[in-house]
Design a protein around this motif. Structure first.
Motif, PDB file in Angstrom:
ATOM      1  N   GLU A   2       0.817  -1.212   0.000  1.00 54.22           N
ATOM      2  CA  GLU A   2       0.000   0.000   0.000  1.00 54.22           C
ATOM      3  C   GLU A   2       0.855   1.269   0.000  1.00 54.22           C
ATOM      4  O   GLU A   2       1.748   1.406  -0.811  1.00 54.22           O
ATOM      5  CB  GLU A   2      -0.994  -0.052   1.173  1.00 54.22           C
ATOM      6  CG  GLU A   2      -1.940  -1.251   1.076  1.00 54.22           C
ATOM      7  CD  GLU A   2      -2.923  -1.329   2.207  1.00 54.22           C
ATOM      8  OE1 GLU A   2      -2.684  -0.731   3.280  1.00 54.22           O
ATOM      9  OE2 GLU A   2      -3.962  -2.002   2.026  1.00 54.22           O
TER      10      GLU A   2
ATOM     11  N   LEU B 242       2.931   2.410   2.356  1.00 52.55           N
ATOM     12  CA  LEU B 242       4.140   2.393   3.191  1.00 52.55           C
ATOM     13  C   LEU B 242       5.425   2.678   2.412  1.00 52.55           C
ATOM     14  O   LEU B 242       6.261   3.474   2.865  1.00 52.55           O
ATOM     15  CB  LEU B 242       4.251   1.050   3.918  1.00 52.55           C
ATOM     16  CG  LEU B 242       3.234   0.801   5.032  1.00 52.55           C
ATOM     17  CD1 LEU B 242       3.416  -0.615   5.588  1.00 52.55           C
ATOM     18  CD2 LEU B 242       3.395   1.829   6.147  1.00 52.55           C
TER      19      LEU B 242
ATOM     20  N   ARG C 298       2.792   4.354  12.356  1.00 51.17           N
ATOM     21  CA  ARG C 298       2.204   3.257  13.130  1.00 51.17           C
ATOM     22  C   ARG C 298       3.059   2.000  13.026  1.00 51.17           C
ATOM     23  O   ARG C 298       3.260   1.291  14.008  1.00 51.17           O
ATOM     24  CB  ARG C 298       0.773   2.980  12.644  1.00 51.17           C
ATOM     25  CG  ARG C 298      -0.247   4.013  13.119  1.00 51.17           C
ATOM     26  CD  ARG C 298      -1.660   3.522  12.876  1.00 51.17           C
ATOM     27  NE  ARG C 298      -1.968   3.445  11.455  1.00 51.17           N
ATOM     28  CZ  ARG C 298      -2.475   4.445  10.745  1.00 51.17           C
ATOM     29  NH1 ARG C 298      -2.750   5.617  11.333  1.00 51.17           N
ATOM     30  NH2 ARG C 298      -2.750   4.296   9.470  1.00 51.17           N
TER      31      ARG C 298
ATOM     32  N   GLU D  72      -1.303  10.771   4.588  1.00 55.17           N
ATOM     33  CA  GLU D  72      -1.844   9.438   4.874  1.00 55.17           C
ATOM     34  C   GLU D  72      -0.724   8.409   4.943  1.00 55.17           C
ATOM     35  O   GLU D  72      -0.704   7.547   5.842  1.00 55.17           O
ATOM     36  CB  GLU D  72      -2.852   9.041   3.781  1.00 55.17           C
ATOM     37  CG  GLU D  72      -4.128   9.862   3.770  1.00 55.17           C
ATOM     38  CD  GLU D  72      -4.994   9.524   2.566  1.00 55.17           C
ATOM     39  OE1 GLU D  72      -4.714   8.479   1.911  1.00 55.17           O
ATOM     40  OE2 GLU D  72      -5.924  10.289   2.268  1.00 55.17           O
TER      41      GLU D  72
ATOM     42  N   LYS E 235       1.355   8.713   8.168  1.00 52.10           N
ATOM     43  CA  LYS E 235       0.639   8.188   9.328  1.00 52.10           C
ATOM     44  C   LYS E 235       0.760   6.667   9.383  1.00 52.10           C
ATOM     45  O   LYS E 235       1.007   6.085  10.441  1.00 52.10           O
ATOM     46  CB  LYS E 235      -0.824   8.603   9.266  1.00 52.10           C
ATOM     47  CG  LYS E 235      -1.073  10.066   9.584  1.00 52.10           C
ATOM     48  CD  LYS E 235      -2.551  10.402   9.460  1.00 52.10           C
ATOM     49  CE  LYS E 235      -2.784  11.892   9.716  1.00 52.10           C
ATOM     50  NZ  LYS E 235      -4.219  12.260   9.544  1.00 52.10           N
ATOM     51  N   ASP E 236       0.600   6.034   8.228  1.00 51.93           N
ATOM     52  CA  ASP E 236       0.726   4.574   8.170  1.00 51.93           C
ATOM     53  C   ASP E 236       2.135   4.140   8.575  1.00 51.93           C
ATOM     54  O   ASP E 236       2.311   3.171   9.331  1.00 51.93           O
ATOM     55  CB  ASP E 236       0.408   4.064   6.758  1.00 51.93           C
ATOM     56  CG  ASP E 236      -1.056   4.221   6.402  1.00 51.93           C
ATOM     57  OD1 ASP E 236      -1.864   4.475   7.321  1.00 51.93           O
ATOM     58  OD2 ASP E 236      -1.401   4.084   5.206  1.00 51.93           O
TER      59      ASP E 236
END
Length: 412
Positions: free
Chosen positions: A351, A353, A399, A392, A395-396
Motif C-alpha cells: 500500500e 508504506l 504506526r 496518509e 501516518k501509516d
C-alpha cells in the motif's frame, strides 16, 4: 642522453588520473604486455615520413635556426633527448601545431601563420607544449605512451562502452594540462603561455593575458560545470590551471578535478566513476530495504534486477552517498529519484508504506524536492492531492515504526 637519466630527473609528474589509469590497465597483464611489445614497423615509419613530406614543407636549420635553437633550450629545460624536425603544413589556414614521436625523433608540424603571429616567447611556449608530449611518452619507461595507446584503441572500438570513451576523453584533457605545465616550466611565465593559447584560438595579433585570466575566473564563478571538450579543455580552463600552477596553489589538483571531471553525472561516467556509482547504488538500495517489512519478494526481485547478486546486509553507512550528492548533476538526482519511485510502486500489497519510506530517504539525502516533483509528475497528482497522499502515507509508516526498529536514521 640515456633513458635512465630522463626517468630519474623527470621535471613534470603525470596527473593522478594518468597514474590511476596506468595502474588499472597495467593490472590487465596480457593486454598491457601486448601493447608494450607492439612496435612501430619500419614500413609504417617510412609511410608516415613519406606522407609528412608530401603534405608539408620541411623547415631546415639553415633558414629556421631560431626554431631549432629554441628546441635545444626546451629539451634542456625538460631534460629530454628529442631529435626535433620542424615542418610547415601545406595549404592550411587553421592555427595549430602537432607532434609525432618515433623513438627519439620528434616531428613537429606547424599550421597556419603561427610563425608570424607569435612572438619569440609565445613560440617557445608552443614548442615546449608540443615537446612535453614527448616527455610524457618517455617517462617511467614509456608507461604513459602505452596507457594512451590502449585507452585510445579501446575508445575507437565501436563495441566499447560509453565509460571507456569518457575515460579516454578525460585522459586526453589532463594530458593537455600536463603539456601546458611543461610550457610554463620552460618559459617560466604563465602569462606567455596564456597569450599563446589566446592567439591560437582567436588569431588576434595583440592580446592581454591578465584580462583574459580575469574573464576566465568570471566564467568559473558563474558556471560550475566541467568541460565537455573531447581532447583539449577550453582555453579559459587551461588559463585557470596555469594560474593555479604559477601560484603553487595547494588545491591545484582538487580544482583541476572539478574543472575536468566535474560533478557526479550518471550520463558521463568514466570506468572509475562507473564502479563508484555501482557501489553507491547498492548502498542506496540497502537503505531502501532496511525495514524488514520492505523485504517482500517483489521488492527483492527488483533489487536483483539491478544487481543479480544483491543480498541485504545489516551494515549501512550513508556517509559517502550523502557526500557525493553534494556534488551531483540534476540527471543523477533524477536517476536516484526514479529508483526510489520504482521501489515505492513495485509491490501494491504494501500500500502506501513504501511511498512514505522513500520520502523519508529523500529527506535524509536532501533529495526531497526532486523526489516529490517526480512523484507528482509520474502519478499525475496535483499539489493538494499529493499533500493528502503524503500525510496518509506518513501516518501509516509512523504506526508501523512504533513497534519495529526500522529507522533509516539509526546510523546517523
Amino acid at each position: 642522453m640515456s633513458q635512465d637519466v630522463i626517468e630519474s630527473k623527470a621535471v613534470l609528474e603525470p596527473f593522478p588520473y594518468h597514474k590511476k589509469l596506468r595502474d588499472h590497465l597495467k593490472s590487465r597483464k596480457k593486454t598491457w604486455q601486448w601493447f608494450k611489445d607492439e612496435k612501430v614497423k619500419t614500413q609504417q615509419i617510412e609511410s608516415f615520413k613519406k606522407d609528412l613530406l608530401k603534405n608539408t614543407y620541411r623547415l631546415d636549420q639553415d633558414s629556421h635556426g631560431k626554431l631549432y635553437q629554441m628546441a635545444q633550450e626546451i629539451c634542456k629545460d625538460l631534460n629530454i633527448d628529442a631529435q626535433v624536425t620542424f615542418y610547415q603544413e601545406n595549404n592550411s589556414l587553421q592555427l595549430n601545431a602537432s607532434i609525432s614521436v618515433i623513438e627519439t625523433e620528434a616531428h613537429i608540424v606547424l599550421s597556419g601563420n603561427i610563425l608570424q603571429l607569435l612572438d619569440d616567447k609565445q613560440l617557445k611556449a608552443l614548442l615546449a607544449h608540443e615537446l612535453s608530449h614527448y616527455l610524457f611518452f618517455k617517462i617511467e619507461d614509456g608507461d604513459y605512451e602505452v596507457t594512451q595507446r590502449i585507452i585510445l584503441a579501446l575508445a575507437n572500438d565501436s563495441r566499447s562502452e560509453d565509460s571507456i570513451i569518457e575515460t579516454a576523453r578525460i585522459f586526453q584533457l589532463y594530458l593537455e594540462l600536463f603539456c601546458d605545465a611543461g610550457a610554463f616550466k620552460s618559459c617560466r611565465e604563465h602569462y606567455t603561455v596564456i597569450q599563446m593559447l589566446i592567439k591560437l584560438n582567436t588569431g588576434l595579433a595583440e592580446v592581454n593575458a591578465q584580462s583574459y585570466l580575469d574573464q576566465a575566473k568570471e566564467i568559473i564563478n558563474q558556471d560550475d560545470e566541467a568541460t565537455n571538450q573531447q581532447t583539449h579543455p577550453e582555453s579559459y580552463m587551461r588559463s585557470i590551471a596555469l594560474d593555479l600552477k604559477a601560484r603553487n596553489a595547494q588545491d591545484y589538483f582538487e580544482e583541476l578535478n572539478r574543472l575536468i571531471e566535474g560533478k557526479w553525472d550518471i550520463n558521463s561516467l568514466d570506468i572509475f566513476e562507473q564502479e563508484k556509482t555501482r557501489k553507491l547504488s547498492r548502498d542506496f538500495m540497502q537503505l531502501i530495504l532496511r525495514p524488514q517489512w520492505m523485504n517482500s519478494s517483489a521488492v527483492l526481485n527488483l533489487a536483483q534486477q539491478f544487481f543479480p547478486d544483491f543480498n541485504k546486509t545489516e551494515e549501512l553507512d550513508t556517509t559517502e552517498l550523502k557526500e557525493r550528492l553534494k556534488h551531483t548533476t540534476p540527471s543523477t538526482k533524477s536517476y536516484l529519484c526514479y529508483v526510489l519511485l520504482d521501489f515505492a510502486r513495485v509491490d501494491s500489497t504494501l500500500e502506501k508504506l513504501p511511498l512514505a519510506h522513500t520520502l523519508e530517504i529523500a529527506e535524509l539525502l536532501n533529495l526531497v524536492e526532486d523526489y516529490e516533483r517526480v512523484v507528482r509528475k509520474e502519478l499525475k497528482l496535483t499539489v493538494r492531492s499529493f499533500k493528502d497522499l503524503k500525510e496518509e502515507a506518513m501516518k501509516d509508516l509512523s504506526r508501523v515504526n512504533e513497534n519495529q526498529d526500522n529507522s533509516i536514521y539509526d546510523n546517523e
